[in-house]
Design an enzyme around this catalytic site. Structure first.
Site, mmCIF file in Angstrom:
data_model
loop_
_atom_site.group_PDB
_atom_site.id
_atom_site.type_symbol
_atom_site.label_atom_id
_atom_site.label_comp_id
_atom_site.label_asym_id
_atom_site.label_seq_id
_atom_site.Cartn_x
_atom_site.Cartn_y
_atom_site.Cartn_z
ATOM 1 N N ARG A 10 0.851 -1.199 0.000
ATOM 2 C CA ARG A 10 0.000 0.000 0.000
ATOM 3 C C ARG A 10 0.883 1.245 0.000
ATOM 4 N NH1 ARG A 10 -1.332 2.031 4.639
ATOM 5 N NH2 ARG A 10 -2.067 0.109 5.598
ATOM 6 N N TYR A 29 -15.212 17.488 -15.426
ATOM 7 C CA TYR A 29 -15.679 16.106 -15.489
ATOM 8 C C TYR A 29 -16.785 15.886 -14.443
ATOM 9 C CZ TYR A 29 -15.591 11.058 -14.857
ATOM 10 O OH TYR A 29 -15.959 9.744 -14.735
HETATM 11 C C1 LIG Z 1 -12.570 9.672 -16.487
HETATM 12 C C2 LIG Z 1 -12.148 10.976 -15.991
HETATM 13 C C3 LIG Z 1 -11.880 11.193 -14.629
HETATM 14 C C4 LIG Z 1 -12.106 10.123 -13.575
HETATM 15 O O1 LIG Z 1 -11.277 9.017 -13.734
HETATM 16 P P1 LIG Z 1 -11.682 7.489 -13.347
HETATM 17 O O2 LIG Z 1 -10.487 6.739 -13.729
HETATM 18 O O3 LIG Z 1 -12.903 7.142 -14.112
HETATM 19 O O4 LIG Z 1 -11.933 7.472 -11.885
HETATM 20 C C5 LIG Z 1 -11.430 12.441 -14.251
HETATM 21 N N1 LIG Z 1 -11.275 13.433 -15.149
HETATM 22 C C6 LIG Z 1 -11.539 13.270 -16.459
HETATM 23 C C7 LIG Z 1 -11.352 14.402 -17.404
HETATM 24 C C8 LIG Z 1 -11.990 12.039 -16.918
HETATM 25 O O5 LIG Z 1 -12.266 11.889 -18.221
#
Ligand SMILES: *Cc1c(COP(=O)(O)O)cnc(C)c1O
Length: 388
Positions: free
Chosen positions: A52, A104
Site C-alpha cells: 500500500r 468532469y
Molecule cells: C474519467 C475521468 C476522470 C475520472 O477518472 P476514473 O479513472 O474514471 O476514476 C477524471 N477526469 C476526467 C477528465 C476524466 O475523463
C-alpha cells in the site's frame, strides 16, 4: 504548436522500466505482486516494506509519468477519482476551493457533495469569464482546479495566465490533463503545481485498466500527498500499474494516430447536414484555438457535436452505428461514442448540465485508431439514419 522538444517523451515512454531488474536483467519491468517485503534484520528496512505504501512496479510507473510530465513526484492511485479525492486532503474546514463549471461530472459530484457536508467552501466558475474568476480568487482559495480541454465541450483555459492569477492569491493549481496526456500538454511546465490524470483513458489507452496518477512540481508537496495516499489507502495496484506502464510505452505513437483520425472526423462532421455544431479545438474558429496552439503539442482526439433533431436523432444515430461503441470512457484505441447528459455527466443536475452547456443533443466522440475509411463510413451511415 509549442517548440518544446518532445522526442525525449517518445523515448522515455518506450524505455520506461528497462534496466530496473538488477537480478535477471528482465527487459520489461517485472510485476511485483507481493503485498509485503522482508526486512534485512531488526529495524533494517529495504526500499519497500508494504505494497500500500510502496511497490516496485507502481514506483516504476509513477517515476515514468513524473518524468513525462516534468514533475518531481508521481503518485499512482486506484482510479482517476481517487487522484481527485487525494487533492481534497489538501483542504481543511474553512478553506475555499474553485472548480470549473464544466469539469468532469465525477469531479463535479465529489466537490459538490463534500462541500455540502461542510468539508470546504466550494466556488464553481466559468474560468473563461475573467470577472467571475477574479471574484472567486478574491476569496483567497487554497486550491484551484483547472481542466483543459474540458469534458465534454472541449473548452480551453489559458493554463499559464490562469495559474499566475491563482498563485498570486496563494492558491495551489491542479490541472486535469486526462484529455491530452503528457504527450500533448505538460501543465507543470506552464506553471501549475499539480497535474493529474485518469490513466484509464489515453495513458493506459486500451480500456482494460481503471487508474489514476497525480504528479507534483515540488518534492515537498509530492511527499505530503504521497503520505496521504498511503494514509487513506488509495494507491494503485501492482497489476494495474504493470498494464498501464505497458500501455504508456506506445502513448506518443497512439496519440499521433488518434489525432490524425480525429482531424479527419472533425472536418467530415463540420460540413455535415445532420450536425448543428462541432466542438473541436483544432478549428481556427474554435474560441480556444489560439490557446491550444500556444500550450498544447496537438489538438487531441476528443470532440463533441450537436446532432440535428435532438435526443430522438441521437438515439437513431447510436442505434445505427456499428464501429463506434456506445460507452462511457475515452482514450482507448477503439472509437467510442457517448451521450454526456445521461452517461458521463449524469451525476450533475440537469440545471447544472445546462449551465455548463450540456444539452440533450450533445454527443461526445473519442476517435480511435481504426482505419479512417471505416470510421467515416460508419458515421456516414449512422448520421443519415439519424435524420430519417
Ligand atoms: C474519467 C475521468 C476522470 C475520472 O477518472 P476514473 O479513472 O474514471 O476514476 C477524471 N477526469 C476526467 C477528465 C476524466 O475523463
Amino acid at each position: 504548436m509549442s517548440t518544446t522538444d518532445k522526442s525525449n517523451i517518445t523515448t522515455s515512454a518506450v524505455r520506461a522500466g528497462i534496466n530496473t531488474d538488477q537480478h535477471h536483467g528482465a527487459v520489461v519491468a517485472p510485476i511485483h505482486l507481493s503485498s509485503t517485503y522482508s526486512l534485512k534484520g531488526f529495524n533494517e528496512k529495504r526500499q519497500f516494506d508494504y505494497s500500500r505504501t510502496g511497490n516496485p512496479t507502481r514506483s516504476t510507473f509513477a517515476e515514468t509519468i513524473a518524468k513525462l510530465e516534468q514533475g518531481s513526484v508521481g503518485i499512482v492511485t486506484s482510479t482517476g477519482m481517487a487522484a481527485v479525492h487525494l487533492l481534497c486532503q489538501l483542504l481543511s474546514v474553512g478553506d475555499t476551493v474553485v472548480i470549473p463549471h464544466d469539469c468532469y461530472g465525477g469531479s463535479f459530484r465529489l466537490f459538490t457533495h463534500l462541500a455540502k457536508r461542510g468539508q470546504f467552501t466550494l466556488i464553481v466558475v466559468d474560468q473563461n469569464d475573467q470577472q467571475a474568476l477574479a471574484d472567486a480568487l478574491a476569496h483567497k482559495p487554497k486550491l484551484v482546479l483547472l481542466e483543459s480541454p474540458s469534458n465534454p465541450l472541449l473548452r480551453l483555459v489559458d493554463i499559464e495566465a490562469t495559474t499566475k492569477a491563482c498563485q498570486a492569491v496563494g492558491a495551489l493549481v491542479a490541472v486535469d490533463n486526462t484529455f491530452l496526456s503528457p504527450a500533448l500538454q505538460q501543465p507543470l511546465t506552464l506553471g501549475a503545481d499539480i497535474v493529474f490524470h485518469s490513466t484509464t483513458k489515453y495513458i493506459n489507452g486500451h480500456s482494460d485498466v481503471v487508474g489514476g496518477v497525480l504528479v507534483t512540481k515540488s518534492a515537498e508537496l509530492g511527499e505530503k500527498l504521497a503520505w496521504w495516499a498511503n494514509c487513506i489507502g488509495i494507491t494503485g495496484s501492482a497489476f494495474d500499474s504493470f498494464l498501464a506502464l505497458r500501455g504508456l510505452k506506445t502513448l506518443p505513437v497512439r496519440m499521433k494516430q488518434h489525432q490524425e483520425n480525429a482531424l479527419q472526423v472533425a472536418n467530415f462532421l463540420k460540413n455535415h447536414q445532420a450536425i448543428e455544431a462541432v466542438y473541436f479545438p483544432g478549428f481556427p474558429d474554435h474560441p480556444g484555438h489560439d490557446i491550444a496552439k500556444k500550450q498544447q503539442f496537438g489538438y487531441g482526439a476528443m470532440l463533441s457535436v450537436e446532432v440535428k433533431g435532438g435526443v430522438e436523432a441521437v438515439k437513431k444515430l447510436f442505434a445505427n452505428l456499428e464501429l463506434f461503441t456506445l460507452a462511457q470512457s475515452l482514450g482507448g484505441v477503439e472509437s467510442l461514442i457517448s451521450h454526456p447528459s445521461t452517461m458521463t455527466h449524469a451525476g450533475m443536475e440537469i440545471a447544472d448540465q445546462l449551465q455548463a452547456g450540456i444539452t440533450q443533443s450533445l454527443v461526445r466522440i473519442s476517435v480511435g485508431i481504426e482505419d479512417i475509411d471505416d470510421i467515416l463510413a460508419d458515421l456516414t451511415y449512422g448520421l443519415a439514419q439519424s435524420q430519417q
